[in-house]
Enzyme design. Structure first.
Site, PDB file in Angstrom:
ATOM      1  N   CYS A   1       1.943  -9.227  23.430  1.00  0.00           N
ATOM      2  CA  CYS A   1       0.567  -9.076  22.216  1.00  0.00           C
ATOM      3  C   CYS A   1       1.346  -9.609  21.036  1.00  0.00           C
ATOM      4  O   CYS A   1       2.268  -9.815  20.259  1.00  0.00           O
ATOM      5  CB  CYS A   1       1.050  -7.092  22.113  1.00  0.00           C
TER       6      CYS A   1
ATOM      7  N   CYS B   1       1.983  -7.655  17.404  1.00  0.00           N
ATOM      8  CA  CYS B   1       3.038  -6.358  17.749  1.00  0.00           C
ATOM      9  C   CYS B   1       4.408  -8.023  18.094  1.00  0.00           C
ATOM     10  O   CYS B   1       5.813  -7.368  17.639  1.00  0.00           O
ATOM     11  CB  CYS B   1       3.997  -5.903  18.965  1.00  0.00           C
TER      12      CYS B   1
ATOM     13  N   HIS C   1       4.410   1.677   2.427  1.00  0.00           N
ATOM     14  CA  HIS C   1       5.762   0.102   1.586  1.00  0.00           C
ATOM     15  C   HIS C   1       6.220   1.144   0.014  1.00  0.00           C
ATOM     16  O   HIS C   1       7.359   1.322  -0.205  1.00  0.00           O
ATOM     17  CB  HIS C   1       4.988  -0.745   0.981  1.00  0.00           C
TER      18      HIS C   1
ATOM     19  N   CYS D   1      -2.671  -3.645  24.099  1.00  0.00           N
ATOM     20  CA  CYS D   1      -1.354  -3.254  23.525  1.00  0.00           C
ATOM     21  C   CYS D   1      -1.464  -1.838  23.161  1.00  0.00           C
ATOM     22  O   CYS D   1      -3.272  -1.603  22.401  1.00  0.00           O
ATOM     23  CB  CYS D   1      -1.038  -4.116  22.284  1.00  0.00           C
TER      24      CYS D   1
ATOM     25  N   HIS E   1       1.072  -1.065   0.267  1.00  0.00           N
ATOM     26  CA  HIS E   1      -0.203  -0.113  -0.008  1.00  0.00           C
ATOM     27  C   HIS E   1       0.889   1.380  -0.193  1.00  0.00           C
ATOM     28  O   HIS E   1       2.187   1.578  -0.166  1.00  0.00           O
ATOM     29  CB  HIS E   1      -1.037  -0.234   1.232  1.00  0.00           C
TER      30      HIS E   1
ATOM     31  N   LYS F   1      -7.876   6.876   9.136  1.00  0.00           N
ATOM     32  CA  LYS F   1      -6.865   5.666   9.193  1.00  0.00           C
ATOM     33  C   LYS F   1      -7.158   5.632   7.491  1.00  0.00           C
ATOM     34  O   LYS F   1      -8.014   4.708   7.509  1.00  0.00           O
ATOM     35  CB  LYS F   1      -6.896   5.237  10.537  1.00  0.00           C
TER      36      LYS F   1
ATOM     37  N   LYS G   1      -8.960  -1.000   4.788  1.00  0.00           N
ATOM     38  CA  LYS G   1      -9.651  -1.753   3.775  1.00  0.00           C
ATOM     39  C   LYS G   1     -10.836  -1.442   4.363  1.00  0.00           C
ATOM     40  O   LYS G   1     -11.950  -1.743   3.173  1.00  0.00           O
ATOM     41  CB  LYS G   1     -10.064  -3.353   4.499  1.00  0.00           C
TER      42      LYS G   1
ATOM     43  N   HIS H   1      -2.758  -2.603  19.028  1.00  0.00           N
ATOM     44  CA  HIS H   1      -3.169  -2.871  18.490  1.00  0.00           C
ATOM     45  C   HIS H   1      -4.684  -3.057  18.980  1.00  0.00           C
ATOM     46  O   HIS H   1      -5.682  -3.652  18.775  1.00  0.00           O
ATOM     47  CB  HIS H   1      -2.842  -4.316  18.813  1.00  0.00           C
TER      48      HIS H   1
HETATM   49  N1  MSP Z   1       8.913  -6.528   8.868  1.00  0.00           N
HETATM   50  C1  MSP Z   1       9.114  -4.951   9.498  1.00  0.00           C
HETATM   51  C2  MSP Z   1      10.455  -4.833   9.589  1.00  0.00           C
HETATM   52  C3  MSP Z   1      11.558  -5.227   9.884  1.00  0.00           C
HETATM   53  S1  MSP Z   1      12.965  -4.824   8.862  1.00  0.00           S
HETATM   54  C4  MSP Z   1      14.244  -5.487   9.403  1.00  0.00           C
HETATM   55  C5  MSP Z   1       7.780  -4.070   9.223  1.00  0.00           C
HETATM   56  N2  MSP Z   1       6.880  -4.770   8.157  1.00  0.00           N
HETATM   57  S2  MSP Z   1       5.853  -3.645   7.706  1.00  0.00           S
HETATM   58  O1  MSP Z   1       4.960  -4.422   6.584  1.00  0.00           O
HETATM   59  O2  MSP Z   1       4.677  -2.801   9.303  1.00  0.00           O
HETATM   60  O3  MSP Z   1       6.750  -2.416   7.104  1.00  0.00           O
HETATM   61  C6  MSP Z   1       6.484  -1.605   7.907  1.00  0.00           C
HETATM   62  C7  MSP Z   1       7.291   0.157   7.564  1.00  0.00           C
HETATM   63  O4  MSP Z   1       6.176   0.374   6.376  1.00  0.00           O
HETATM   64  C8  MSP Z   1       7.471   1.277   7.845  1.00  0.00           C
HETATM   65  O5  MSP Z   1       8.607   1.086   8.669  1.00  0.00           O
HETATM   66  C9  MSP Z   1       7.092   2.013   6.089  1.00  0.00           C
HETATM   67  O6  MSP Z   1       8.717   1.750   5.740  1.00  0.00           O
HETATM   68  C10 MSP Z   1       6.540   1.696   5.695  1.00  0.00           C
HETATM   69  N3  MSP Z   1       4.919   2.154   6.241  1.00  0.00           N
HETATM   70  C11 MSP Z   1       3.836   1.261   6.056  1.00  0.00           C
HETATM   71  N4  MSP Z   1       2.936   2.424   6.531  1.00  0.00           N
HETATM   72  C12 MSP Z   1       2.889   3.573   6.703  1.00  0.00           C
HETATM   73  C13 MSP Z   1       2.984   4.959   6.564  1.00  0.00           C
HETATM   74  N5  MSP Z   1       1.378   5.038   6.626  1.00  0.00           N
HETATM   75  N6  MSP Z   1       3.359   6.174   6.404  1.00  0.00           N
HETATM   76  C14 MSP Z   1       5.006   5.460   6.139  1.00  0.00           C
HETATM   77  N7  MSP Z   1       5.327   4.687   5.970  1.00  0.00           N
HETATM   78  C15 MSP Z   1       4.206   3.874   6.571  1.00  0.00           C
HETATM   79  O7  MSP Z   1       7.724  -3.357  10.181  1.00  0.00           O
END
Ligand code: MSP
Length: 513
Positions: free
Chosen positions: A126, A129, A21, A143, A18, A295, A298, A146
């Site tokens: 949790c 997390c 990422h 938590c 999304h 936020k 979905k 969550h």
């Molecule tokens: N798997 C762990 C990371 C391990 S790294 C060794 C994780 N994954 S995650 O899928 O939850 O990805 C988190 C990351 O996604 C955030 O740090 C950021 O890079 C990105 N984002 C997810 N949602 C976001 C926003 N709403 N805004 C900006 N970036 C965010 O955590």
């Protein structure tokens, strides 16, 4: 050769790609392209994080085994980045054998060195997390993230002596103020370190969770997901082979959002210390995208998907909005209205029109053939050149600080300057006087050079645009920047007739946009 290594977080495979990422991944992509264009050897790693409770639960819900589930979502991330033109050098999966081997080796090494011990632990856990919380951290027993009830669990587990490295980490943060950046996140880490650092529980009993990398020294346990995931940054370089680790590790720049600051700024450096490895160079932390109507979820139907955005508006329009709108380190609001306004104003009207206009004049007045540039001695010609030289320097300065929005702003200031230059020199009026035709040729050459340099400066941020501009100008594709003025168009050079670079977006959110 100067080197630099960029990483994104590896994304959990329990969600589909999304906006969040995509943003981090676009940052890393832009940085890689930017440094490449300046002649540096830039390496870019991304991938997926596939072990742990969350994934096991998501797979169970789908009635498939965790590996099959991870295969599917990981492939979706990868193909999404491919379709979006993300130029990653390697895509790692934590289920890859070479990664698992590196995790085992490092665990064994830390265990042999005496920094992992077996002990009993009781705490509030949790599942979302995948971590224990202290009573103080919970809110009404729930938590804080969550908002679900944390379960009290008592079990024997392995612990990493993280506390032992607290002073060394503090010393490093003090000696290297740029280690965690921007400043506000460094301050946050320093404040976390004011409390004594507890040891970290790094195992989960197999009786509770099978989906993980087994501990090499005790087959009844698997590794805690963060201990597995963080190591990806090292295992990918080892896998690349040769002297890759020695070459790239010292210039490793992690890019993450603020949600995963603690594992990256505290767990990871102390793990590296225990493993006898040097620390990464810099942790770059950005803020969160917040949806203007609450936020992203979905159920609200407001999840921004990269492929939808690409298909509807083009990847570069999406990249431009994200890079231009967010101040690195701060949160930003995503709004479709702001997106449409931004893209229309800067890309369609400002730059897009400029390109169409100059190509149309070149075609009409000179049949598309570029004329001599002249000596550039006139005040207005000199000022235009200076505006571009200043823009190029300011892009470099801002990129050093991850100020993507400022870098783009500088480029668009030079575009404004070019539009003013056209108004000031008025080639469309001058062309009516036959003896002024050579001057009209000079003016248009100056504008074409502005367009050329704008396209090249924009290319790391907007790769498709960079390539399209070169194509319209009849120049060969390049991924290196020549930040000089003039000399781009050889004698007899022909440019293309105008073509729309950025169509104006007419729809508003109300008509389903
Ligand atoms: N798997 C762990 C990371 C391990 S790294 C060794 C994780 N994954 S995650 O899928 O939850 O990805 C988190 C990351 O996604 C955030 O740090 C950021 O890079 C990105 N984002 C997810 N949602 C976001 C926003 N709403 N805004 C900006 N970036 C965010 O955590």
């Amino acid at each position: 050769m100067d080197r630099i290594y960029f990483t994104t977080p590896i994304y959990y495979v329990n969600a589909q790609p999304h906006l969040g990422h995509t943003y981090t991944t676009i940052l890393a992509d832009t940085l890689k392209r930017y440094h490449r264009s300046r002649g540096r050897d830039a390496y870019f790693l991304t991938g997926t994080d596939e072990h742990g409770d969350k994934i096991a639960q998501a797979a169970a819900k789908d009635n498939v085994d965790p590996k099959a589930y991870a295969d599917r979502i990981s492939a979706l991330f990868r193909s999404t980045w491919d379709t979006c033109g993300i130029a990653y050098d390697h895509f790692i999966r934590t289920t890859d054998d070479y990664h698992k081997a590196t995790v085992s080796r490092i665990l064994q090494q830390i265990y042999d060195a005496g920094d992992i011990y077996f002990g009993e632990y009781g705490g509030f856990y949790c599942y979302g997390c995948e971590r224990f919380y202290t009573e103080k951290e919970l809110q009404d027993g729930k938590c804080p993230d969550h908002r679900t009830e944390a379960a009290y669990i008592e079990e024997k587990n392995y612990f990493f002596r993280m506390g032992k490295y607290q002073d060394r980490l503090l010393k490093h943060l003090n000696e290297k103020p740029g280690f965690v950046t921007p400043q506000r996140y460094r301050t946050e880490v320093l404040s976390l370190l004011r409390e004594p650092l507890e040891d970290l529980c790094i195992s989960r009993p197999k009786s509770r969770l099978q989906w993980g990398i087994p501990l090499p020294f005790d087959g009844d346990y698997v590794t805690y997901v963060w201990f597995d995931a963080l190591i990806n940054y090292v295992s990918a370089l080892e896998h690349k082979g040769g002297d890759s680790f020695d070459a790239y590790w010292p210039c490793c720049n992690h890019i993450i959002a603020k949600d995963i600051l603690k594992p990256h700024a505290i767990f990871w450096p102390t793990m590296l210390m225990a493993a006898g490895l040097p620390l990464y160079d810099r942790l770059n932390v950005h803020g969160y995208w917040i949806m203007d109507k609450g936020k992203m979820s979905k159920s609200l139907g407001n999840v921004i998907r990269p492929l939808d955005m690409k298909e509807r508006y083009g990847m570069d329009a999406f990249r431009y909005y994200l890079l231009r709108e967010m101040v690195f380190g701060q949160d930003a609001t995503f709004s479709m209205e702001a997106f449409v306004n931004r893209v229309n104003a800067d890309l369609a009207n400002n730059f897009g029109n400029l390109v169409s206009r100059v190509l149309a004049m070149q075609k009409r007045y000179f049949g598309g053939m570029v004329q001599p540039m002249g000596d550039g001695a006139r005040a207005e010609d000199r000022e235009l050149k200076e505006a571009f030289m200043a823009a190029a320097a300011s892009v470099d300065r801002h990129m050093e600080e991850m100020a993507f929005h400022r870098a783009l702003e500088s480029i668009f200031e030079a575009v404004d300057k070019t539009n003013q230059y056209i108004v000031q020199t008025a080639p469309f009026t001058l062309v009516k006087e036959p003896d002024q035709k050579p001057r009209v040729g000079e003016i248009l050459h100056h504008v074409l050079e502005s367009v050329r340099l704008t396209g090249d400066l924009l290319a790391p941020f907007l790769p498709e645009t960079g390539a399209a501009v070169r194509d319209l100008l009849g120049l060969p594709a390049t991924d290196s920047l020549r930040a000089e003025w003039g000399g781009s168009f050889p004698e007899g050079h022909e440019v293309q007739p105008p073509r729309i670079l950025f169509p104006r977006i007419e729809e508003t959110e109300d008509d389903g946009g």
